[in-house]
Design a protein around this motif. Sequence first.
Motif, PDB file in Angstrom:
ATOM      1  N   UNK A 199       0.829  -1.204   0.000  1.00 52.93           N
ATOM      2  CA  UNK A 199       0.000   0.000   0.000  1.00 52.93           C
ATOM      3  C   UNK A 199       0.865   1.255   0.000  1.00 52.93           C
ATOM      4  N   UNK A 200       1.937   1.237   0.795  1.00 54.08           N
ATOM      5  CA  UNK A 200       2.835   2.391   0.855  1.00 54.08           C
ATOM      6  C   UNK A 200       3.532   2.603  -0.488  1.00 54.08           C
ATOM      7  N   UNK A 201       4.016   1.518  -1.077  1.00 56.37           N
ATOM      8  CA  UNK A 201       4.769   1.631  -2.327  1.00 56.37           C
ATOM      9  C   UNK A 201       3.864   1.901  -3.525  1.00 56.37           C
ATOM     10  N   UNK A 202       2.571   1.722  -3.351  1.00 55.47           N
ATOM     11  CA  UNK A 202       1.646   2.060  -4.441  1.00 55.47           C
ATOM     12  C   UNK A 202       1.564   3.568  -4.643  1.00 55.47           C
ATOM     13  N   UNK A 203       2.173   4.318  -3.734  1.00 55.79           N
ATOM     14  CA  UNK A 203       2.225   5.774  -3.868  1.00 55.79           C
ATOM     15  C   UNK A 203       3.477   6.250  -4.611  1.00 55.79           C
ATOM     16  N   UNK A 204       4.327   5.294  -5.009  1.00 58.21           N
ATOM     17  CA  UNK A 204       5.553   5.641  -5.738  1.00 58.21           C
ATOM     18  C   UNK A 204       5.312   5.403  -7.222  1.00 58.21           C
TER      19      UNK A 204
END
Length: 362
Positions: free
Chosen positions: A10-15
């Motif tokens: 979920x966090x890396x889906x913002x990259x």
Amino acid sequence: MTITKEQVLQALSNVEEPDLKKDLVTLNMIQDIEIDGNSLSFSVILTTPACPLKALIENACRNAIGHFISKEIQVTVNMTSRVTTQKNTGVPGVKNIVAVASGKGGVGKSTVAVNLALGLAKSGAKVGLIDADIYGPSIPIMFGLEGAKPRASNENGKTRIEPIEKYGIKLLSIGFFTDPNQPVPWRGPMVSTAVKQLFNDADWGELDYLVVDLPPGTGDIHITITQTFPVTGAVIVTTPQAVALADARKGIGMFLMESINVPLLGIVENMAYFTPAELPDNKYYIFGQGGGKKLAEQLEVPFLGEIPLIKGISDSGDAGKPIVLNEEHPLMVTAFTEMANRVAQQVSINNAMAASRNMINN
């Protein structure tokens, strides 16, 4: 705190991948997530080892974990790559064919092709180089391989040529099969057959990029290669001179013809300026300034970089060790390395766009 794989994704889906304009998770570029208490490791699978945005992407991943989960997490990011391909190149094991062309001779096309191939190899890619300049093969000289003869074997009744390996890349040149002191009067059909053999009869193995040094102009060899093998894209080499730019336009026009339709990866401006060794901060625009960049802007294609004019380029080529390998010329190493990275970047972008079109059409 307890970290879960779902939180990480979920966090890396913002990259966002800057070139492909989608997030890393959607692009399936995040793999091998390992969580051990407060320690986290994962791999980012780039589309090329020559990605010029590698550091930017890694930093964005670290920031995303710190912002969306916790700054206390110890993060290990393994930046690796898997070179993309958009279609069957017609050469077993070869992912991408990159043609290097020019509208006229004398603009340093072979020098650019050689240093492009070596620049890609320095990044960790598997690279091959074909010298398809039938009328003036120069790669044997530039690699110090005059008189070299590739080995051949017989496999199921078919002759297989083993490319020569040097400086980490695989090489074949028509110059390996002819007498350098004798002219060879090639006719059209002979040219086409000879060029096809460099592709079809060679054991290239697994390659990320096969760079092809084409002859100057627009002739039989260009048509044979582009209509026989699905070329990933073309790099056009020019100098800043108006005459060279006019011929470069003709070369570009050929690749854009409906019957050929090869994507343009971009334009390289060679001999862009002269910088004397004793005045490293000075630039003298002997042949004009910015012509290649202006042409790229007019045609709305990428500008891949300026290559300076220095004596070390010809010296390195004549000595059989291309300048991108010579750390005594950091300006040239940087120029050619950055150019190679931009070419790899454009290959990845073109492959992603082709994949998207195929999905829509299907």
